[in-house]
Design an enzyme around this catalytic site. Structure first.
Site, PDB file in Angstrom:
ATOM      1  N   PRO A   2       0.832  -1.200   0.000  1.00  0.00           N
ATOM      2  CA  PRO A   2       0.000   0.000   0.000  1.00  0.00           C
ATOM      3  C   PRO A   2       0.870   1.255   0.000  1.00  0.00           C
ATOM      4  O   PRO A   2       1.765   1.404   0.831  1.00  0.00           O
ATOM      5  CB  PRO A   2      -0.794  -0.125   1.304  1.00  0.00           C
ATOM      6  CG  PRO A   2      -0.752  -1.584   1.640  1.00  0.00           C
ATOM      7  CD  PRO A   2       0.573  -2.073   1.150  1.00  0.00           C
ATOM      8  N   GLU A   3       0.623   2.151  -0.959  1.00  0.00           N
ATOM      9  CA  GLU A   3       1.384   3.394  -1.049  1.00  0.00           C
ATOM     10  C   GLU A   3       0.497   4.551  -0.569  1.00  0.00           C
ATOM     11  O   GLU A   3      -0.597   4.334  -0.058  1.00  0.00           O
ATOM     12  CB  GLU A   3       1.848   3.608  -2.494  1.00  0.00           C
ATOM     13  CG  GLU A   3       2.769   2.515  -3.017  1.00  0.00           C
ATOM     14  CD  GLU A   3       4.141   2.507  -2.352  1.00  0.00           C
ATOM     15  OE1 GLU A   3       4.472   3.475  -1.618  1.00  0.00           O
ATOM     16  OE2 GLU A   3       4.884   1.534  -2.547  1.00  0.00           O
TER      17      GLU A   3
END
Length: 271
Positions: A2-3
């Site tokens: 997850p960014e």
């Protein structure tokens, strides 16, 4: 992993629902990257404040201190009024009067750490090396150009490092460099000011587009409602090796940089 867009989408999906809720219980599962840092029972009866984000960290303020959360490589948060029994990968439950915030993380690289304040204790240490937020007005071509001076690494590696700007993870760095017409192998200190202007704008525009599309779901990301992201369906270069470029009809290439896949168009993106 997850960014920034995925973390921000997650925050937006539960922040309003949990704000003001009082903690009723805390459950810990298998150990995460770092220990909680306080006895779980000391969090009980405290009210949750306004959830904020810094880089890929979420800050859940309480009446005494707060919790700094990170989703690691494969983590996700869910917030539901009623939850079932925790599974083998459910490692943290914050039970409130409005529902349970549950961290699921198969690889256990995520973290939930108590800190007395965002600018003190372990939180300040963990956040100290982060660059500017991409939507901060201070992040512009001038800032990027100055920060790249003396850096001899490829521009994509500089973006991924997070010390100049946060949030330009692998998929978004590939897309932003395509939008700016810059070859990802270009040495950072050789980028001119005009190219830095274009790249700073491309980073902001790419991340804004990702937020609008709910982030990217390449494996198992979902927000706290359980919704998957859609950005990967609209990528112009990422994951499109061998396909025609949407801009020049050339062929998209894939190379490996720093053990990460890089996708780009040799025809459109110049060194």
């Amino acid at each position: 992993m997850p960014e920034l867009p995925e973390v921000e989408v997650t925050r937006l999906s539960f922040a309003e629902r949990i704000r003001g809720a009082r903690v009723e219980a805390v459950r810990l599962g298998k150990p995460l990257r770092w220990p909680l840092g306080c006895p779980p029972e000391t969090l009980v009866a405290q009210a949750v404040g306004e959830v904020t984000r810094r880089g890929k960290y979420l800050w859940l303020p309480l009446e005494r201190g707060g919790l700094l959360m990170h989703l690691g490589m494969s983590g996700s948060l869910a917030f539901d009024p009623v939850v079932g029994l925790p599974g083998p990968h459910d490692h943290f439950d914050l039970v409130t009067a409005r529902g349970t915030l549950r961290l699921n993380d198969p690889r256990r690289f995520g973290a939930v750490v108590w800190s007395p304040a965002l600018d003190a204790g372990p939180a300040a240490t963990l956040l100290a090396g982060l660059g500017l937020e991409p939507f901060d007005p201070a992040f512009d071509g001038a800032h990027l150009h100055a920060a790249l001076r003396g850096r001899r690494v490829a521009i994509k590696q500089a973006l991924l490092g997070g010390a100049i700007v946060v949030g330009a993870g692998n998929i978004y760095a590939c897309e932003a460099l395509f939008e700016a017409g810059i070859d990802p192998r270009t040495r950072s200190d050789r980028l001119s000011r005009p190219r830095c202007d274009r790249l700073a704008k491309a980073v902001r525009d790419t991340l804004a587009r990702a937020l609008d599309l709910g982030g990217s779901t390449l494996r198992n990301f979902s927000d706290a409602h359980g919704m998957a992201g859609q950005f990967q369906l609209h990528a112009r270069v990422y994951g499109r090796e061998g396909q025609p470029c949407v801009r020049c009809n050339g062929t998209i290439r894939r190379i490996v940089q720093g053990q990460r896949a890089t996708f780009f168009c040799p025809g459109c993106q110049r060194r």
